[in-house]
Motif scaffolding. Structure first.
Motif, PDB file in Angstrom:
ATOM      1  N   THR A  36       0.838  -1.193   0.000  1.00 56.64           N
ATOM      2  CA  THR A  36       0.000   0.000   0.000  1.00 56.64           C
ATOM      3  C   THR A  36       0.876   1.246   0.000  1.00 56.64           C
ATOM      4  OG1 THR A  36      -0.067   0.182   2.411  1.00 56.64           O
ATOM      5  CG2 THR A  36      -1.742  -1.236   1.363  1.00 56.64           C
ATOM      6  N   GLN A  39       2.470   1.555   3.354  1.00 57.15           N
ATOM      7  CA  GLN A  39       3.591   0.636   3.551  1.00 57.15           C
ATOM      8  C   GLN A  39       4.833   1.121   2.806  1.00 57.15           C
ATOM      9  OE1 GLN A  39       1.597  -2.873   2.175  1.00 57.15           O
ATOM     10  NE2 GLN A  39       0.999  -3.506   4.241  1.00 57.15           N
ATOM     11  N   PRO A  66      -0.694   2.566  16.915  1.00 59.60           N
ATOM     12  CA  PRO A  66      -1.409   1.346  16.506  1.00 59.60           C
ATOM     13  C   PRO A  66      -1.568   1.231  14.983  1.00 59.60           C
ATOM     14  CG  PRO A  66      -2.498   2.347  18.385  1.00 59.60           C
ATOM     15  CD  PRO A  66      -1.462   3.324  17.918  1.00 59.60           C
ATOM     16  N   SER A  67      -1.768   2.351  14.307  1.00 57.88           N
ATOM     17  CA  SER A  67      -1.854   2.327  12.845  1.00 57.88           C
ATOM     18  C   SER A  67      -0.522   1.914  12.236  1.00 57.88           C
ATOM     19  CB  SER A  67      -2.250   3.698  12.299  1.00 57.88           C
ATOM     20  OG  SER A  67      -3.559   4.023  12.689  1.00 57.88           O
ATOM     21  N   ILE A  69       1.734   0.058  13.651  1.00 62.50           N
ATOM     22  CA  ILE A  69       1.922  -1.373  13.916  1.00 62.50           C
ATOM     23  C   ILE A  69       1.227  -2.190  12.819  1.00 62.50           C
ATOM     24  CG2 ILE A  69       1.278  -3.260  15.480  1.00 62.50           C
ATOM     25  CD1 ILE A  69       1.718  -1.213  17.791  1.00 62.50           C
ATOM     26  N   ARG A  70       0.007  -1.807  12.458  1.00 65.04           N
ATOM     27  CA  ARG A  70      -0.721  -2.520  11.403  1.00 65.04           C
ATOM     28  C   ARG A  70      -0.036  -2.351  10.043  1.00 65.04           C
ATOM     29  NH1 ARG A  70      -4.868  -0.482  14.517  1.00 65.04           N
ATOM     30  NH2 ARG A  70      -5.227   1.304  13.147  1.00 65.04           N
ATOM     31  N   THR A  71       0.522  -1.180   9.798  1.00 65.46           N
ATOM     32  CA  THR A  71       1.220  -0.933   8.535  1.00 65.46           C
ATOM     33  C   THR A  71       2.482  -1.777   8.432  1.00 65.46           C
ATOM     34  OG1 THR A  71       0.366   1.319   8.378  1.00 65.46           O
ATOM     35  CG2 THR A  71       2.383   0.860   7.153  1.00 65.46           C
ATOM     36  N   ALA A  73       3.255  -4.650  10.043  1.00 57.78           N
ATOM     37  CA  ALA A  73       3.122  -6.105  10.190  1.00 57.78           C
ATOM     38  C   ALA A  73       3.383  -6.854   8.882  1.00 57.78           C
ATOM     39  CB  ALA A  73       1.758  -6.453  10.781  1.00 57.78           C
ATOM     40  N   PRO A  74       2.759  -6.460   7.755  1.00 55.60           N
ATOM     41  CA  PRO A  74       3.050  -7.179   6.512  1.00 55.60           C
ATOM     42  C   PRO A  74       4.491  -6.989   6.027  1.00 55.60           C
ATOM     43  CG  PRO A  74       1.046  -5.856   6.294  1.00 55.60           C
ATOM     44  CD  PRO A  74       1.686  -5.483   7.585  1.00 55.60           C
TER      45      PRO A  74
END
Length: 154
Positions: A36, A39, A66-67, A69-71, A73-74
């Motif tokens: 994305t 990312q 937290p955002s 962290i989600r970004t 992770a992949p």
């Protein structure tokens, strides 16, 4: 008599549309990657500032932790970034780009640069000169406001 420092609305719309279309075309030139914008931005930011703590990266990207962290992770799962314990704060991690991540960024930049080179090759000499003359102004427009912003993926 003072002149209006803003561009006319029609020209602003043309500039916005041209920049947006060119950006979309560059993204499509490297669209085989399932990354994305967030990312890619984080990956480029990590490359520029590694090693970097997650909270510092989130602040530079202007998102909540937290955002981020989600970004990330992949990116971590795909081996594009690595995390190591922060020697100054064991509760935190330092994030850096792996060799695979650097190769990915280099490939994206190459594909996007090739697209621009192909397009520039279609310009006349006068158009190329005008584009080169406009670069400092475009760079000024693209500068991040103080305090961060999104990172370029070049």
């Amino acid at each position: 008599m003072a002149t209006d420092p803003t561009l006319p609305a029609a020209e602003l719309a043309r500039l916005r549309l041209a920049v947006s279309r060119l950006h979309r075309q560059m993204v499509q030139a490297s669209s085989r990657l399932d990354l994305t914008f967030a990312q890619l931005s984080a990956l480029a930011r990590i490359e520029a500032h590694a090693p970097i703590r997650l909270v510092d990266l989130a602040a530079r990207e202007r998102v909540a932790a937290p955002s981020m962290i989600r970004t990330l992770a992949p990116l971590h799962a795909d081996g594009l970034i690595a995390k190591e314990p922060d020697p100054q704060d064991r509760r935190s991690a330092l994030i850096s780009v792996t060799a695979h991540g650097r190769e990915t960024i280099a490939r994206i930049r190459l594909e996007r640069s090739q697209l621009l080179a192909e397009r520039a090759g279609q310009l006349t000499a006068e158009q190329r000169d005008a584009l080169l003359a406009a670069l400092p102004v475009l760079e000024l427009l693209a500068e991040e406001p103080r305090g961060g912003g999104t990172a370029p993926t070049n």
